[in-house]
Write a protein that holds these residues in place. Structure first.
Motif, PDB file in Angstrom:
ATOM      1  N   MET A  89       0.643  -1.310   0.021  1.00 16.59           N
ATOM      2  CA  MET A  89      -0.025   0.038  -0.071  1.00 16.59           C
ATOM      3  C   MET A  89       0.803   1.305   0.034  1.00 16.59           C
ATOM      4  O   MET A  89       1.819   1.247   0.438  1.00 16.59           O
ATOM      5  CB  MET A  89      -0.870   0.125   1.289  1.00 16.59           C
ATOM      6  N   SER A  90       0.340   2.468  -0.805  1.00 21.70           N
ATOM      7  CA  SER A  90       1.058   3.595  -0.804  1.00 21.70           C
ATOM      8  C   SER A  90       0.339   4.767  -0.352  1.00 21.70           C
ATOM      9  O   SER A  90      -1.001   4.561  -0.702  1.00 21.70           O
ATOM     10  CB  SER A  90       1.986   3.733  -1.861  1.00 21.70           C
ATOM     11  N   LEU A  91       0.634   5.724  -0.021  1.00 19.18           N
ATOM     12  CA  LEU A  91      -0.105   7.052   0.296  1.00 19.18           C
ATOM     13  C   LEU A  91       0.512   8.035  -0.713  1.00 19.18           C
ATOM     14  O   LEU A  91       1.554   8.152  -0.820  1.00 19.18           O
ATOM     15  CB  LEU A  91       0.047   7.331   1.833  1.00 19.18           C
ATOM     16  N   ARG A  92      -0.425   9.224  -1.127  1.00 21.87           N
ATOM     17  CA  ARG A  92      -0.085  10.082  -1.863  1.00 21.87           C
ATOM     18  C   ARG A  92      -1.147  11.205  -1.928  1.00 21.87           C
ATOM     19  O   ARG A  92      -2.288  10.879  -1.143  1.00 21.87           O
ATOM     20  CB  ARG A  92       0.248   9.665  -3.469  1.00 21.87           C
ATOM     21  N   ALA A  93      -0.932  12.467  -2.173  1.00 24.88           N
ATOM     22  CA  ALA A  93      -1.959  13.421  -2.335  1.00 24.88           C
ATOM     23  C   ALA A  93      -2.891  13.147  -3.011  1.00 24.88           C
ATOM     24  O   ALA A  93      -2.656  12.643  -4.252  1.00 24.88           O
ATOM     25  CB  ALA A  93      -1.111  14.746  -2.478  1.00 24.88           C
ATOM     26  N   MET A  94      -4.019  13.419  -2.974  1.00 25.60           N
ATOM     27  CA  MET A  94      -5.313  13.154  -3.849  1.00 25.60           C
ATOM     28  C   MET A  94      -5.140  14.227  -4.692  1.00 25.60           C
ATOM     29  O   MET A  94      -4.936  15.513  -4.570  1.00 25.60           O
ATOM     30  CB  MET A  94      -6.814  13.535  -2.857  1.00 25.60           C
TER      31      MET A  94
END
Length: 277
Positions: free
Chosen positions: A1-6
């Motif tokens: 899983m990765s997170l980033r700006a919407m």
């Protein structure tokens, strides 16, 4: 899983997650929300599985909403990971959010405390009597020169400094104010949202004048689906039920940090939306 700006291109996927929760947002509701704030998405296998958006209210307060985890990925800690990431992004600000029952356990673990509630009322078949005002008071449309005073009135009632949000609302919403010889006592905005229309924010000195503002909008829109999200302290619930705008839901208003302090003579009776606060 990765997170980033919407990003703006993520809105259709965010809308799909919202729709799966049976939340009423349209794409046309979500896009302006992101434009006013900052979003985070969690991705797995190229698909968005978690979301949230937060909105600054000056340097000391923020509101938080659109916290969603895909139903097929729950139980894996994604919600906590997304929330910890957004808390880091928000920093030392006080944070306000409106929590569904599903989200309450996580928010409590993260240090949020329940301080109030929001009651959702809606309907399409209603009959509204005229609510008289005091001598010297009148209802009139919001004018171009009223923008700053309306924003100050709402800020005083809520303790939330949100000039960009108020400017955006006044561009797309219709509004009425209670005017007493040039002094603005209260305001109610009416705009397209979700399945129909929403009345909010509603700010007034007392429940009687709040009813007068609300009656103007729902009385002229009988037969059109209309929603209000009223504060738990508003004392408007029974009256709305009698009109045909029945209570259909409840969320808990939670805060992490010191709650914002209203400073004006008016009070908040209905909020902009459960996400925005």
């Amino acid at each position: 899983m990765s997170l980033r700006a919407m990003e703006e291109g993520d809105i259709p996927a965010v809308h799909a997650l919202s729709k799966a929760e049976k939340w009423p947002h349209r794409v046309d509701d979500l896009a302006p929300m992101l434009a006013l704030g900052h979003g985070i998405v969690a991705e797995m296998g190229g698909k968005i599985v978690g979301t949230t958006i937060w909105w600054p209210c000056g340097d000391k307060v923020a509101t938080l909403g659109i916290v969603i985890v895909s139903r097929t990925h729950r139980g894996a800690g994604i919600g906590r990971i997304v929330m910890e990431a957004v808390l880091d992004a928000i920093g030392d600000r006080t944070i306000l959010l409106n929590a569904t029952d599903d989200g309450l356990p996580l928010y409590r673990k993260l240090g949020f405390q329940g301080v109030s509630e929001i009651l959702q009322h809606q309907g399409a078949a209603f009959s509204v009597p005229i609510v008289p005002l005091e001598a010297g008071e009148r209802l009139r449309p919001v004018g171009l020169r009223d923008a700053d005073r309306v924003a100050a009135l709402v800020e005083g009632a809520t303790g939330l400094h949100r000039p960009a949000l108020m400017a955006a609302l006044l561009k797309k919403a219709r509004g009425v104010v209670i005017d007493r010889e040039g002094e603005l006592l209260g305001v109610a905005l009416f705009r397209r949202f979700g399945r129909g229309y929403v009345v909010g924010p509603v700010v007034a000195p007392d429940p009687h004048r709040a009813r007068a503002l609300i009656s103007h909008w729902v009385g002229s829109r009988a037969g059109k689906f209309t929603r209000l999200d009223i504060t738990g302290e508003s004392r408007l619930g029974e009256w709305l039920d009698e009109l045909g705008l029945v209570r259909v839901g409840r969320v808990v208003t939670m805060v992490k940090g010191e709650p914002p302090v209203p400073t004006g003579p008016a009070h908040s009776f209905a909020i902009v939306s459960q996400a925005l606060g």
